[in-house]
Design an enzyme around this catalytic site. Structure first.
Site, PDB file in Angstrom:
ATOM      1  N   ASN A 210       9.297   3.582  -8.898  1.00  0.00           N
ATOM      2  CA  ASN A 210       8.174   4.483  -8.653  1.00  0.00           C
ATOM      3  C   ASN A 210       8.635   5.914  -8.863  1.00  0.00           C
ATOM      4  OD1 ASN A 210       6.500   2.396  -8.009  1.00  0.00           O
ATOM      5  ND2 ASN A 210       6.274   2.913  -5.846  1.00  0.00           N
ATOM      6  N   ASP A 279       5.866  -1.844  -5.175  1.00  0.00           N
ATOM      7  CA  ASP A 279       5.053  -2.933  -4.627  1.00  0.00           C
ATOM      8  C   ASP A 279       5.531  -4.294  -5.115  1.00  0.00           C
ATOM      9  OD1 ASP A 279       3.355  -1.191  -3.227  1.00  0.00           O
ATOM     10  OD2 ASP A 279       2.184  -0.811  -5.044  1.00  0.00           O
ATOM     11  N   ASP A 306       5.666  -5.266   2.508  1.00  0.00           N
ATOM     12  CA  ASP A 306       5.040  -3.972   2.774  1.00  0.00           C
ATOM     13  C   ASP A 306       5.662  -3.410   4.046  1.00  0.00           C
ATOM     14  OD1 ASP A 306       3.316  -1.885   3.603  1.00  0.00           O
ATOM     15  OD2 ASP A 306       1.681  -2.750   2.426  1.00  0.00           O
ATOM     16  N   PHE A 323       2.519   7.899   4.026  1.00  0.00           N
ATOM     17  CA  PHE A 323       2.162   8.801   2.930  1.00  0.00           C
ATOM     18  C   PHE A 323       1.285   8.055   1.939  1.00  0.00           C
ATOM     19  CE2 PHE A 323       5.130  11.606   4.711  1.00  0.00           C
ATOM     20  CZ  PHE A 323       5.064  12.841   4.057  1.00  0.00           C
TER      21      PHE A 323
END
Length: 398
Positions: A210, A279, A306, A323
């Site tokens: 990410n 994810d 998660d 966030f």
């Protein structure tokens, strides 16, 4: 008179931004500080020493051998009297001198005799600032406890646009005030912060990740330390120097971060999840480099745990901040995430906005709780965002 009774040694080195040091000197003097100014000879070519003498009501020190008072040695006396040393602007030259223990003028000689905290506000061309030698010197000084007021991004005097502009006098003044009068509302609280973007290996040379510089999480960790917290920073790979926290835990993948958080969660008072956690991860990680044979390559991905959801389900007394990096309907998505993951606060931003995207030194955020918007922050440094976020957190901890 916030600064009454405090002696601040203001070092001014030779850069075009030295004119801003005059505004800072004036602001400090008006707040009651006894400002002693030390200039390099190069700085005196940009702005007259008489300016600082008039603003500070003190003689300006430039020449190591110009001893005005025979009862003291000037640079030792100046160093001994200082409650705080501020170098603004801090050029690559003075940063390098202090990092390497060089004392060849009044300012560098005085700095080696200083025992009080040192705050440096760098200012230089963007390529100079990014040069490995300058960054290495900054890292060395950080490791020794020198505090840095990060330069801003924008139009530079040389014509370039980039990072290297001296922080505004008001921002430097705020840092000085915080250092001289530290509020410690998180005294003794155990704060767990995650930062950076996790890396999910495809094979030994490829991965998915990410977008994240880690700057926001690192700024939060540093601010929490200043507020008295015992801070653990769990960090995915970044190019940043680890801050001086109680515990720094480097991890790579989402699974590693999940395990590191879970081990420490029960003992944490506050958890701030600023990391950009992938994810999904490849279902199979190839042991050898995948060769380029076909026109297409299909990867099967499986879902990562998660982390925010997991701690939200397990929390008892912990205060949890999440966030949300969004590209549309920011408030709607943020509120949905807050409730779904049982957070106390959500910090949301629209990463398509200039100044709020990944890798930027600034951010533009909105902070939400279950009742809606708590505070909307305009573009500001990530350090200031961290300060304001933690002020809200500390007030809600009682």
């Amino acid at each position: 008179m916030l600064m009454r009774g405090k002696t601040i040694l203001l070092g001014v080195s030779g850069g075009i931004a030295s004119y801003k040091a005059a505004a800072l000197c004036s602001k400090l003097a008006q707040a009651g500080a006894n400002v002693r100014v030390v200039m390099t000879e190069s700085a005196a070519k940009f702005i007259a020493p008489l300016t600082f003498q008039a603003l500070s009501r003190n003689d300006v020190l430039i020449d190591t051998f110009d001893e005005k008072d025979s009862s003291v040695i000037s640079h030792i006396d100046a160093a001994d009297r200082a409650d705080l040393v501020v170098i603004a602007p801090a050029t690559a030259n003075i940063i390098g001198k202090l990092a390497n223990g060089i004392a060849d003028d009044m300012l560098s000689t005085t700095l080696l005799a200083v025992t009080s905290p040192i705050l440096m506000a760098p200012a230089m061309n963007v390529h100079m600032y990014e040069h490995p030698a300058v960054q290495e010197n900054i890292r060395r000084l950080r490791d020794r406890g020198v505090i840095f007021c990060e330069p801003g991004e924008g139009q530079l005097a040389c014509g370039y646009v980039g990072k290297g502009r001296l922080a505004q006098p008001d921002e430097i003044y705020a840092r000085i005030a915080a250092l001289l009068h530290p509020e410690r509302p998180l005294e003794g609280k155990r704060v767990l912060v995650t930062a950076g973007g996790t890396v999910e290996r495809i094979d030994p040379v490829r991965y998915i990740t990410n977008d994240s510089s880690g700057r926001m999480g690192y700024a939060i960790a540093e601010a929490a330390v200043r507020m008295g917290a015992v801070v653990t920073l769990i960090s995915a790979p970044t190019a940043l120097t680890p801050p001086q926290v109680a515990e720094w835990v480097p991890v790579t993948s989402a699974m590693e971060m999940f395990e590191a958080v879970m081990v420490r969660f029960a003992d944490s008072d506050v958890v701030i999840k600023a990391a950009a956690v992938a994810d999904y991860r490849p279902a199979v990680q190839a042991e050898q480099k995948i060769k380029k044979n076909e026109d297409t390559l299909t990867l099967t991905l499986q879902k990562n745990p998660d982390i925010l959801q997991a701690i939200g389900e397990r929390k008892t007394f912990q205060f949890i901040v999440g966030f949300a990096a969004e590209t549309e309907r920011v408030q709607q998505h943020a509120m949905e995430k807050l409730k779904r993951k049982n957070c106390d606060l959500i910090v949301a931003n629209d990463v398509t906005q200039e100044g709020a995207g990944f890798g930027s030194a600034t951010n533009i955020v909105s902070i939400f709780d279950r009742n809606g918007l708590v505070r909307s922050l305009p573009m500001m440094s990530k350090q200031e965002v961290a300060n304001q976020l933690l002020e809200i957190v500390s007030s809600r901890l009682g």
